[in-house]
Write a protein that holds these residues in place. Structure first.
Motif, mmCIF file in Angstrom:
data_model
loop_
_atom_site.group_PDB
_atom_site.id
_atom_site.type_symbol
_atom_site.label_atom_id
_atom_site.label_comp_id
_atom_site.label_asym_id
_atom_site.label_seq_id
_atom_site.Cartn_x
_atom_site.Cartn_y
_atom_site.Cartn_z
ATOM 1 N N TYR A 1 0.811 -1.220 0.000
ATOM 2 C CA TYR A 1 0.000 0.000 0.000
ATOM 3 C C TYR A 1 0.844 1.270 0.000
ATOM 4 C CZ TYR A 1 -3.415 -3.462 1.434
ATOM 5 O OH TYR A 1 -4.209 -4.566 1.490
ATOM 6 N N LEU A 2 2.122 1.188 -0.357
ATOM 7 C CA LEU A 2 3.018 2.344 -0.268
ATOM 8 C C LEU A 2 2.576 3.546 -1.094
ATOM 9 C CD1 LEU A 2 6.581 0.776 -0.168
ATOM 10 C CD2 LEU A 2 5.387 2.019 1.624
ATOM 11 N N LYS A 3 1.863 3.314 -2.170
ATOM 12 C CA LYS A 3 1.491 4.420 -3.061
ATOM 13 C C LYS A 3 0.204 5.128 -2.625
ATOM 14 C CE LYS A 3 3.731 2.425 -7.054
ATOM 15 N NZ LYS A 3 4.925 3.072 -7.252
ATOM 16 N N GLU A 4 -0.455 4.643 -1.569
ATOM 17 C CA GLU A 4 -1.700 5.276 -1.128
ATOM 18 C C GLU A 4 -1.398 6.561 -0.371
ATOM 19 O OE1 GLU A 4 -4.689 2.890 0.558
ATOM 20 O OE2 GLU A 4 -4.436 1.291 -0.897
ATOM 21 N N LYS A 5 -2.138 7.625 -0.706
ATOM 22 C CA LYS A 5 -1.824 8.943 -0.159
ATOM 23 C C LYS A 5 -2.152 9.066 1.331
ATOM 24 C CE LYS A 5 -6.199 10.822 -1.755
ATOM 25 N NZ LYS A 5 -6.875 11.818 -2.535
ATOM 26 N N ASP A 6 -3.128 8.347 1.834
ATOM 27 C CA ASP A 6 -3.508 8.456 3.249
ATOM 28 C C ASP A 6 -2.788 7.444 4.136
ATOM 29 O OD1 ASP A 6 -5.238 10.502 2.634
ATOM 30 O OD2 ASP A 6 -6.984 9.191 2.426
ATOM 31 N N LEU A 7 -1.799 6.776 3.600
ATOM 32 C CA LEU A 7 -1.111 5.711 4.331
ATOM 33 C C LEU A 7 -0.565 6.199 5.668
ATOM 34 C CD1 LEU A 7 0.024 2.719 4.012
ATOM 35 C CD2 LEU A 7 2.143 3.833 3.356
ATOM 36 N N LEU A 8 0.195 7.275 5.669
ATOM 37 C CA LEU A 8 0.822 7.760 6.902
ATOM 38 C C LEU A 8 -0.177 8.426 7.842
ATOM 39 C CD1 LEU A 8 4.211 9.038 5.502
ATOM 40 C CD2 LEU A 8 3.811 7.044 6.941
ATOM 41 N N VAL A 9 -1.183 9.080 7.289
ATOM 42 C CA VAL A 9 -2.202 9.723 8.131
ATOM 43 C C VAL A 9 -2.973 8.660 8.903
ATOM 44 C CG1 VAL A 9 -4.296 11.124 8.110
ATOM 45 C CG2 VAL A 9 -2.404 11.707 6.605
ATOM 46 N N ASN A 10 -3.437 7.640 8.187
ATOM 47 C CA ASN A 10 -4.156 6.557 8.846
ATOM 48 C C ASN A 10 -3.236 5.788 9.790
ATOM 49 O OD1 ASN A 10 -6.425 7.232 7.383
ATOM 50 N ND2 ASN A 10 -6.061 5.720 5.799
#
Length: 161
Positions: A67-76
């Motif tokens: 899932y590295l390319k998902e933009k909300d990865l770090l926020v979630n």
């Protein structure tokens, strides 16, 4: 005589209620779970009984975050980390200021420790899902995607992203 009539009427009403006189509910149109049409689960829901991958016997070195390319990865990941990890590991991962870290006989792992820094992202993911040492397994609480989000946040805390 009236008492016998009341008793007879009560028995008659009681016995008719026990019989299946009206078969509407008994013979209703319904479907078993495996029959068509199947009710689909809501989008993005997590099934309580879905089969999960068992990561106990998998070498974490070979696991990579899909899932590295998902933009909300770090926020979630940060939100989930603050819910599940912060009480033991603290906001910065060093266990300082962690509300429950001092309550254990064995202190939770300092995520900035060299031993933890040497773990691959797959190893960290595996420990989140399966648990390690005094750390419980979160496979019931977190989906694989959520565990990868937490892993990404831990890697960010360690300045490895």
């Amino acid at each position: 005589m009236q008492v016998l009539a009341v008793i007879a009427l009560t028995l008659l009403v009681g016995l008719t209620g026990c019989e299946n006189w009206d078969l509407d509910q008994y013979d209703q149109i319904s479907f078993k779970y495996q029959e068509f049409p199947r009710i689909q689960r809501p989008v993005n829901s997590v099934s309580m009984n879905a089969p999960r991958t068992n990561y106990e016997d998998v070498d974490g070195m070979f696991l990579t975050n899909p899932y590295l390319k998902e933009k909300d990865l770090l926020v979630n990941g940060e939100k989930l980390y603050n819910i599940y990890c912060m009480p033991c590991h603290g906001f910065d991962g060093t266990t300082s200021g962690a509300p429950v870290a001092d309550k254990f006989e064995m202190r939770p792992a300092d995520l900035m420790n060299e031993a933890v820094l040497s773990l691959t992202e797959g190893d960290i993911f595996q420990r989140i899902v399966e648990g390690f040492g005094i750390m419980p397994s979160y496979k019931i609480d977190l989906s694989d995607k959520e565990a990868w989000e937490v892993t990404a946040h831990v890697m960010k805390l360690q300045n490895r992203n």
